[in-house]
Design an enzyme around this catalytic site. Sequence first.
Site, PDB file in Angstrom:
ATOM      1  N   ASP A 403       0.856  -1.185   0.000  1.00 16.14           N
ATOM      2  CA  ASP A 403       0.000   0.000   0.000  1.00 16.14           C
ATOM      3  C   ASP A 403       0.898   1.244   0.000  1.00 16.14           C
ATOM      4  O   ASP A 403       2.122   1.136   0.145  1.00 16.14           O
ATOM      5  CB  ASP A 403      -0.871  -0.058   1.267  1.00 16.14           C
ATOM      6  CG  ASP A 403      -1.909   1.035   1.309  1.00 16.14           C
ATOM      7  OD1 ASP A 403      -2.322   1.501   0.230  1.00 16.14           O
ATOM      8  OD2 ASP A 403      -2.301   1.433   2.420  1.00 16.14           O
ATOM      9  N   GLU A 406       2.537   4.925  -4.096  1.00 11.51           N
ATOM     10  CA  GLU A 406       2.454   5.838  -5.266  1.00 11.51           C
ATOM     11  C   GLU A 406       3.775   6.534  -5.558  1.00 11.51           C
ATOM     12  O   GLU A 406       4.021   6.823  -6.736  1.00 11.51           O
ATOM     13  CB  GLU A 406       1.333   6.858  -5.050  1.00 11.51           C
ATOM     14  CG  GLU A 406      -0.057   6.259  -5.113  1.00 11.51           C
ATOM     15  CD  GLU A 406      -0.383   5.320  -3.955  1.00 11.51           C
ATOM     16  OE1 GLU A 406       0.158   5.526  -2.865  1.00 11.51           O
ATOM     17  OE2 GLU A 406      -1.150   4.371  -4.157  1.00 11.51           O
ATOM     18  N   ASP A 479      -9.092   3.890  -1.779  1.00 14.39           N
ATOM     19  CA  ASP A 479      -9.964   4.336  -0.688  1.00 14.39           C
ATOM     20  C   ASP A 479     -11.263   4.962  -1.186  1.00 14.39           C
ATOM     21  O   ASP A 479     -11.419   6.184  -1.240  1.00 14.39           O
ATOM     22  CB  ASP A 479      -9.203   5.321   0.200  1.00 14.39           C
ATOM     23  CG  ASP A 479      -8.012   4.655   0.866  1.00 14.39           C
ATOM     24  OD1 ASP A 479      -7.966   3.408   0.881  1.00 14.39           O
ATOM     25  OD2 ASP A 479      -7.129   5.377   1.355  1.00 14.39           O
TER      26      ASP A 479
END
Length: 796
Positions: A403, A406, A479
């Site tokens: 997670d 990015e 999300d």
Amino acid sequence: MINDLANRKGELFPGNIIDCRHENNNFYFYCDNNVILHVKAITDKIIRFRYAVDGDFPKDFSYALSETYQPEEPSLEFKEKTDHFRITTNRIIITIWKENLSVRILDKSGTILIEDERGFHWEYDRETGNNVVKISKKVQSGEHYYGLGDKAFNMNLRGRRVQNWGSDTYGYGKNSDPLYKNIPFYIGLHQKIAYGMFFDNSFRSYFDFAAERSNVTSYWAQGGEMNYYFIYGPELVEVTAQYTNLTGKPELPPLWALGYHQCKWSYYPEAKVKEIAAGFRERQIPCDAIYLDIDYMEGFRCFTWSKEYFPDPKRMVQELAQAGFKTVVIIDPGIKVDKDYWVYQEGIANDYFCHRADGPLMKGSVWPGLCNFPDFTRPAVREWWAGLFKELMAAGIKGVWNDMNEPAVFEQGTFPDDVRFDHDGHACSHKKAHNIYGMQMARATYMGVKQYAFPNRPFTITRSGYSGVQRFASTWTGDNIASWEHMWLANIQCQRLSISGYSFAGSDIGGFIETPSGELYIRWLALGVFHPFCRTHSSGDHGDQEPWSFGEENTALARKFIQLRYQLMPYMYTTFWQYVTHGTPMLKPLVYLDQYDSETYLRMAEFGLGENLLICPITQPEADGRWLYLPRGNWYYFWNDELTAGGKEVWAEAGLDRIPMYVQAGAVIPMYPVRQYVGEKEIEELTLHVYFKNGAHQSTLFEDAGDGYGYVNGECKVKKFATAGTTKSLNVQQNTTGNFTPMYTTYKIILHGLPFAVTVAEINDQSIAISAIEKDEVLNTYTIYTQPDFQTLTVN
Ligand code: GLC
């Protein structure tokens, strides 16, 4: 010649071709101002275009491309004409004009597929020394655009401008852009012909689909090269399949990964995890995987366990495994700055973390507080990272969830532009490495999990990624929010990822932020069970989100839909195998099912799953059904066997206990009995639902051990079922290849929709007693039991 930096102002264009060289599949066109175009025919259908502006090409390198791809050699013809050059493959004709290096591609019938408008051009960026590389193409008549990964837009991208710069977008909404992933690949469709365009450039990039100028489609990036792959279809499915071959396909996942997964931020301590696991078994709701989010760690330090919450992880994971649960843990990229923490110590000692331009380490806050971040673009760092999984895997962990890659940091969203990366020996700044960071993290994680899972298969999941990331991990859409609009988005995003080469995707079922109503949860779950990755996940501060959290009636419905997923597991697994072998997208938007019917071009709710199913979720409250467009052909409504001809809008009746779902006439749908988890018990009988069609149809079933690598050496079976029906008879032929014998010894064949009453039945030309055939008067089905090795079945 453009050799004076002072003159490099504004947009610059190629000059005229003055020379050309040609070696096998490679064609080089040299312009009078130092611009070179390298055209490489990879196959008859895939052509690479690469431009250099300074008289030479830098070293060629890409993270996107598959290392195992073996293209079929093209057959080529090359001609020079007065004002152009022409490269002809078996399928397309490429024209390169001597003036301005302009490019046009035609199919063999002479239809223009793509044509440069201003074509390739660039701007020199003094600040960075990069070239902003751009290309513009004419919009062809009636052209539509699809693809680009996880974008939260309508399916058809015409009229949109989109951006690729992977971003941590908590609570994003419809039309938010960019999101987490960077997949600079789109599909064009006009005159019923499809082609693909893959702009392999990891800098921040933009695509404008007739938004700024209605007759122009363009794309550009803030550095790097103009480097794109044109992919000819003409079928949409073929475009995606070829793109997927080029950028790589994943391995088969372990079968359990296609089960239902339960997640929350976070389940802790151990007693809570156990309670949730037991909750599934007590209520007989199937579940294969349970997730530990960041709170399982000691102060959010990756590769540690909280002693307070999880004093004996190995024992807990083993106990969960005995109950059939595979434990998946989260691992983020941020490594806490802490002199007493071994991962940090190793990272510092070996200089594994990213540096700022002037030397200091890249620092940023994430969950553990101040962190440093591994440079996953360095092979030695990936090796180290892979090795870190040893202990987790030895504790019995079966999957790893990446997670925040990015990469996300709390201060300014992501790393500053000056951060340096090795980029596998092609040193660069964050501008170039940002969009591939998550993918390289997923790659390193996959390497480790694979190594320590062996001889079993690895399971990994990532939030961010670049083209080709599908080789290393499954994914989810980040999300989202517990709203009807987000459920609608989940449907579009998963289809879009699938046609962008990334089929193994799902959404946080029920929504991550806020709490869904029971109705929304059930509708969302009913959709989620048809997504390749099926997981409920939610944020802990917003109430419970287990399948039994919404009252008894909804619990029963949740159980029913999850059971349906387990029943359809052989179908889903076969669909996965088709993706892994041929690059076929597992989910297909309506337009992929019939590109010859323009009614499909703008619709986006309906999608195909695998060869034979059509699904269309209900994304509004209080509905008892919905209108949808049924593609041409004949379709059975799954819930009552009602037969409807497609090519029109139909009303599908679907209270909360149904999702609109159709089976193609002629199909053979394999089903398992319900199991609480993969491997709970041996499967003794496989059910084959055969849906009558007046005509012929073929369906596939792939079977293997569901784990391990036997299938790579042929320990698998591919079964082809050919059905042929007339008004008076139905014949089913089975053809098998491969060496694998499933445990079950019986086929239960259920014949649906026969337009005649069965009076004679034969298996392998031996007649069977009519009394041995069970008839269901209500559904009008006939059930016949036979051996799995039958070759032909005829009823009339
Ligand atoms: C991010 C993830 C989410 C996870 C949370 C805590 O928001 O997208 O899935 O639960 O971080 O780790």
